[in-house]
Design an enzyme around this catalytic site. Structure first.
Site, PDB file in Angstrom:
ATOM      1  N   GLU A 310       0.798  -1.356   0.092  1.00  0.00           N
ATOM      2  CA  GLU A 310      -0.071   0.172  -0.127  1.00  0.00           C
ATOM      3  C   GLU A 310       0.610   1.410   0.357  1.00  0.00           C
ATOM      4  O   GLU A 310       0.501   1.965   1.322  1.00  0.00           O
ATOM      5  CB  GLU A 310      -0.644  -0.192   1.165  1.00  0.00           C
ATOM      6  CG  GLU A 310      -1.652  -1.121   1.238  1.00  0.00           C
ATOM      7  CD  GLU A 310      -2.555  -1.362   2.320  1.00  0.00           C
ATOM      8  OE1 GLU A 310      -2.873  -0.488   4.220  1.00  0.00           O
ATOM      9  OE2 GLU A 310      -3.632  -1.192   1.463  1.00  0.00           O
ATOM     10  N   ASP A 384      -8.311  -9.497   4.482  1.00  0.00           N
ATOM     11  CA  ASP A 384      -8.100  -7.892   4.718  1.00  0.00           C
ATOM     12  C   ASP A 384      -8.804  -7.860   6.247  1.00  0.00           C
ATOM     13  O   ASP A 384     -10.032  -6.886   6.372  1.00  0.00           O
ATOM     14  CB  ASP A 384      -8.168  -6.750   4.524  1.00  0.00           C
ATOM     15  CG  ASP A 384      -7.390  -5.151   5.024  1.00  0.00           C
ATOM     16  OD1 ASP A 384      -6.724  -5.523   6.201  1.00  0.00           O
ATOM     17  OD2 ASP A 384      -6.739  -4.546   4.789  1.00  0.00           O
ATOM     18  N   GLU A 412     -13.220  -1.511  12.194  1.00  0.00           N
ATOM     19  CA  GLU A 412     -12.546  -1.287  10.718  1.00  0.00           C
ATOM     20  C   GLU A 412     -13.972  -1.457   9.985  1.00  0.00           C
ATOM     21  O   GLU A 412     -14.028  -0.903   9.280  1.00  0.00           O
ATOM     22  CB  GLU A 412     -10.636  -0.704   9.898  1.00  0.00           C
ATOM     23  CG  GLU A 412     -10.707  -0.678   8.655  1.00  0.00           C
ATOM     24  CD  GLU A 412      -9.380  -0.867   8.369  1.00  0.00           C
ATOM     25  OE1 GLU A 412      -8.721  -1.683   9.088  1.00  0.00           O
ATOM     26  OE2 GLU A 412      -9.896  -1.298   6.726  1.00  0.00           O
TER      27      GLU A 412
HETATM   28  O1  GCW Z   1      -7.053  -3.125   6.625  1.00  0.00           O
HETATM   29  C1  GCW Z   1      -5.954  -2.412   5.881  1.00  0.00           C
HETATM   30  C2  GCW Z   1      -6.544  -0.382   6.175  1.00  0.00           C
HETATM   31  C3  GCW Z   1      -4.828  -0.036   6.534  1.00  0.00           C
HETATM   32  C4  GCW Z   1      -3.989  -0.372   7.192  1.00  0.00           C
HETATM   33  C5  GCW Z   1      -3.670  -1.866   6.318  1.00  0.00           C
HETATM   34  C6  GCW Z   1      -2.095  -3.027   6.612  1.00  0.00           C
HETATM   35  C7  GCW Z   1      -2.485   0.794   8.241  1.00  0.00           C
HETATM   36  O2  GCW Z   1      -7.634  -0.004   5.682  1.00  0.00           O
HETATM   37  O3  GCW Z   1      -5.509   1.722   7.251  1.00  0.00           O
HETATM   38  O4  GCW Z   1      -3.025   0.632   6.844  1.00  0.00           O
HETATM   39  O5  GCW Z   1      -5.114  -2.583   6.600  1.00  0.00           O
HETATM   40  O6  GCW Z   1      -2.800  -3.344   7.900  1.00  0.00           O
HETATM   41  O7  GCW Z   1      -1.823  -2.611   6.070  1.00  0.00           O
END
Ligand code: GCW
Length: 718
Positions: A310, A384, A412
C-alpha cells in the site's frame, strides 16, 4: 428561589450515595472491583485479607501489592492487612527468592513448569492453617497471579478450592497501535491517540499508567506505539526520548515498547542517498540507530515493518527481497536482543494475481531465509480483517519461519465503535481452524504458539482499539474485544463464552443478566457477518473510510479496492471463483482443505462465495436457492440485532443508567445500519439476480440510487 439550593442537594445526594458517587463511565474497564453483594463471598474474601504476607522488593511487586489492596478493599469494603511476613498468614504472595513463605512451600509447588511469566494460585497448609498462595518464579509472574486472583474474585470464584496453574501459550502478546505522531489514529474510533507526543517526555498522563495496568491485567507484554504506515521521525533522538519515558512507565508492568520502522528512514532522517538493505552505509546507519535506541531503552522490544505494501517503501524498491530487508534490520538489533516483525500483508498494484493469493506467493518461497530473530506477521485471513475470512494459507506453510498472528481489535470492517460485535468468536474460529499441516488436527493455534513447528519464538498481535475516549475503546462493549484479545493471546484454548462471561461479571457485576448479555455477545459476530457479508461475501464496504455498504464500488484507483472485484455479481451469478478453475487460491492450502474448499458441495456454506462463483439459482443444502438464502441471511442479521436490542432493553434495572443508555443508543444505531446494509446490498444484487424477495421477508427500504449517492467524507478513521 435560592439558586444555591440545588447545588447543596446535589452534593448531599452524592455523599449519601456512597460508591455510586462516580458515574459508570467505563474508565475502570474490567478492573472495577465493585463491592461483592453476596455476604458469604464477601466475608470469605475479607477473611483472606486478614494477614497477607507480601514482600515487595521491586517496583513490580509494589504494583502487585497495591493492586491486591485496591481490589480487596473495593470488593470487601475493608482494607487488607499487608506486611512482608506474618507468622500465620491468610494469603502469601511472592517468589521463592523474595518470600520466605513461598520458599518454604516451594518443594510442593510445580514452580518448574511456570517459566518466567506463569503463576500458581492454590491452597496450602502453612503454620497450621489453609493459606491462599500466589506463587511464581518472577515478580512479573506474581503480578499476573494477583491480577488473575482479583479477576476470579470478581467472578465470585470459590477460592477454598483454588488450584490453578497458568503459563502463557504465546511468548509475545502485543498491541499494535496504528497511531500517528499527529495523534490521528488510523482506523481508530475512540478519539485521538493516547500518546501525547508534544507533551512527552516531560508530562506523563496518569492514563499511561492506567493503560499499562489494564494491559498487564490480561497478560499483554508489549506495545507497538506507532502506525505501520510509519513516520521515520519517531526514530529521531527527540522522539526516542519520548519513547524512553513511556518505556519507563510500562517496564514494571512487564510491557516492552516496540516501534514501527519506516524502511526509507536512512534517507528521510539519515541523509543517505539510498535505503538499499545491502548498502554498507545503510546497514551501518541502522546499526548505530539500534545502538542509540538501546542506550536509551535497554529492553526495547524491536521493530514492526510494513514494507512494499500500500505504498510503503521497502526492499523491493531496490530489487531486494523481503528476507533481505528484514534480515538487515534483524542484524542491527540482534546484538541487543531485539526482534523484527515483518508483515506479510503485501499485495501489489501491478500484479494481476488474486489479492488473496499474493502474500503466500511472496512469502512461502522465502521460508528458511529469515534470521532467527525475525517473525513474519500474518493477518488472520488472506484479504483484510473481513467479518469472515478463511484462515490465512501461510499458517502451516512456513515451518522454518515463526509466524506471528495479527488480529484486528479495532472494528474497521465491523461497524466501527457503534456496532456491538464481540470478536472472540472470530479469533477462536481462526485459531481453531485445522490447517492439516501435519495431518488432521493441526490447528492455526498450534502453529502460532510454536508447538507444531517447534518455533523458537511465538506471538500474537492485536491492532488496538484504544484512544482518548473516556471509555478507552469508543464503546463499552468494545472493551470486551481488548480483553478477549489479551486473554486469548495468553491462552488460546479459552472459549469465547468463558471469556465473555469473565468480562461481563467484572464489567457489570454479578447480575442476573449475565447469561443474557453473554448470549448477545455470542451472537453478535455472526449477526454482523449476516447483515454485512453473508455466505463468504467480503469487501463490500464504502471506499476509503470503509463505512457502510457500497457493493457497487467499481471506480477505485486499484482494481482490488473495488467491491465488484470481490463479489463479481453479474446476471450469471455471484462470488469469487478461487477454485482451481478460477484463481486457484484453494491450492495454497494443504490437500484435504484444498479439496474440500475447491468443491462448492463440500465447501462450508459460510465461505461459499469466497471460493465460488455460483448461479443465483444454485441449490443450498437447505434446499433454498442461493438468491433466497442471501435474502434470508441478510434478514437474519437484522433480526439478530433487533433481538440484541430487546435483550438489552430488558436489562435496564440491572445496569447503571449511564452505561445502559450508551449501549442502548449504540444498539439503535447498529439496527438502523444493519437495515441499511441489508437493503443496499440486496437492492444492488437484485439488479443482477432479477428475482423477487422471498415471500414473508420484510420489504427492502429506500432506493438503490439514494444509497449510491450518499457520501461520508468525514467518516472517522481514514
Ligand atoms: O485494513 C487495511 C487498512 C489500512 C491499514 C492496512 C494494513 C495501516 O485499511 O488502514 O494500514 O490494512 O494493515 O497495513
Amino acid at each position: 428561589m435560592n439558586h444555591l439550593l440545588p447545588i447543596s442537594i446535589i452534593l448531599s445526594a452524592l455523599l449519601l450515595s456512597g460508591s455510586r458517587v462516580y458515574a459508570e463511565d467505563g474508565y475502570q474497564l474490567w478492573l472495577r472491583y465493585a463491592p461483592i453483594e453476596t455476604p458469604r463471598l464477601a466475608a470469605a474474601y475479607r477473611q483472606l485479607g486478614t494477614q497477607v504476607s507480601f514482600p515487595t522488593s521491586s517496583e513490580t511487586l509494589r504494583i502487585a501489592q497495591a493492586e491486591l489492596v485496591r481490589g480487596l478493599t473495593g470488593m470487601t469494603g475493608s482494607r487488607p492487612v499487608v506486611a512482608a511476613a506474618f507468622a500465620t498468614p491468610t494469603l502469601v504472595a511472592g517468589t521463592p527468592d523474595g518470600s520466605g513463605a513461598i520458599r518454604q512451600l516451594s518443594p510442593g509447588l510445580p514452580l518448574e513448569k511456570l517459566g518466567k511469566e506463569g503463576f500458581i494460585i492454590t491452597i496450602r497448609p502453612l503454620a497450621g492453617r489453609q493459606t491462599l498462595v500466589v506463587a511464581a518464579n518472577t515478580d512479573i509472574g506474581v503480578m499476573y497471579g494477583v491480577f488473575r486472583l482479583l479477576m476470579l474474585m470478581q467472578q465470585g470464584y470459590d477460592l477454598t478450592q483454588a488450584n490453578i496453574t497458568e503459563v502463557p501459550r504465546c511468548q509475545l502478546r502485543l498491541l499494535n497501535h496504528w497511531d500517528n505522531l499527529t495523534r490521528y489514529v488510523e482506523r481508530g474510533y475512540a478519539g485521538q491517540s493516547i500518546w501525547d507526543w508534544h507533551k512527552l517526555p516531560d508530562y506523563l498522563y496518569p492514563r499511561y499508567t492506567d493503560y499499562a495496568r489494564a494491559n498487564a491485567s490480561i497478560g499483554i507484554n508489549g506495545t507497538v506505539l506507532t502506525n505501520v504506515n510509519a513516520n521515520a521521525e519517531v526514530l529521531t533522538t527527540p522522539y526516542l526520548q519520548k519513547v524512553q519515558a513511556l518505556a519507563a512507565i510500562f517496564r514494571p508492568y512487564g510491557i516492552k515498547v516496540y516501534l514501527t520502522a519506516r524502511f526509507s528512514a536512512p534517507v528521510e532522517i539519515g541523509g543517505l542517498p539510498t535505503a538499499d538493505p545491502l548498502d554498507p552505509a545503510v546497514r551501518a546507519w541502522w546499526h548505530s540507530k539500534a545502538a542509540e535506541i538501546y542506550a536509551l531503552i535497554p529492553d526495547f522490544g524491536g521493530f514492526v515493518v510494513k514494507a512494499n505494501s500500500e505504498g510503503q517503501p521497502g526492499p523491493q524498491n531496490y530489487g531486494r527481497s523481503h528476507a533481505e530487508g528484514a534480515n538487515m534490520l534483524a542484524e542491527a538489533i540482534a546484538p541487543h536482543g531485539g526482534i523484527v516483525m515483518w508483515r506479510a500483508f503485501v499485495y501489489s498494484h501491478e500484479a494481476p494475481e488474486d489479492r488473496a493469493k499474493q502474500a503466500y506467493s511472496e512469502f512461502k518461497p522465502l521460508d528458511g531465509q529469515f534470521l532467527p530473530n525475525v517473525f513474519v506477521q500474518v493477518k488472520n485471513g488472506p484479504v483484510d480483517f473481513q467479518p469472515r475470512e478463511p484462515f490465512h494459507p501461510l499458517f502451516g506453510a512456513m515451518p522454518r519461519t515463526p509466524l506471528m498472528m495479527e488480529f484486528q481489535i479495532t472494528k474497521e470492517y465491523l461497524g466501527f465503535a457503534t456496532h456491538l460485535v464481540y470478536l472472540a468468536p472470530l479469533y477462536r474460529e481462526t485459531l481453531g481452524a485445522d490447517t492439516y499441516a501435519g495431518g488432521p488436527g493441526t490447528t492455526v493455534a498450534e502453529i502460532v504458539d510454536g508447538t507444531f513447528h517447534a518455533y523458537k519464538m511465538s506471538g500474537m498481535a492485536g491492532v488496538s482499539n484504544i484512544g482518548t475516549d473516556r471509555n478507552w475503546c469508543g464503546s463499552h462493549f468494545d472493551q470486551a474485544n481488548w480483553y478477549a484479545f489479551g486473554r486469548l493471546a495468553w491462552d488460546h484454548s479459552l472459549s469465547a463464552e468463558t471469556v465473555a462471561s469473565e468480562w461481563i461479571k467484572a464489567t457489570f457485576g454479578l447480575i442476573p443478566g449475565v447469561n443474557a448479555i453473554q448470549r448477545m455477545m455470542m451472537m453478535s459476530r455472526e449477526a454482523a457477518v449476516q447483515y454485512m457479508t453473508p455466505l463468504g461475501l467480503h469487501h463490500l464496504m464504502g471506499w476509503g473510510h470503509h463505512y457502510g455498504p457500497a457493493p457497487w464500488l467499481n471506480h477505485a484507483e486499484r482494481p482490488d479496492w473495488n467491491s465488484t472485484y470481490y463479489h463479481k455479481a453479474d446476471s450469471a451469478g455471484i462470488g469469487f471463483d478461487r477454485s482451481p478453475a478460477g484463481s486457484g487460491a484453494t491450492d495454497q492450502y494443504h490437500a484435504p482443505v484444498a479439496a474440500r474448499w475447491a468443491d462448492p458441495r463440500t465447501c462450508p456454506e459460510n465461505l461459499l462465495l469466497w471460493f465460488h462463483h455460483l448461479d443465483w439459482t444454485y441449490r443450498m443444502q437447505n434446499g433454498r436457492m442461493l438468491w433466497d438464502e442471501l435474502c434470508y441471511q441478510y434478514s437474519q442479521g437484522v433480526d439478530s440485532v433487533r433481538f440484541m436490542l430487546q435483550t438489552w432493553e430488558g436489562l435496564e434495572d440491572q445496569i447503571d443508567p449511564e452505561r445502559f443508555a450508551d449501549v442502548r443508543t449504540f444498539l439503535q444505531i447498529q439496527l438502523q445500519e444493519a437495515i441499511w446494509w441489508r437493503s443496499a446490498c440486496l437492492l444492488y444484487f437484485q439488479q443482477y439476480a432479477r428475482l423477487p424477495l422471498p415471500a414473508g421477508l420484510e420489504p427492502l427500504t429506500g432506493t438503490l440510487e439514494t444509497y449510491q449517492q450518499q457520501r461520508f467524507r468525514y467518516a472517522p478513521g481514514n
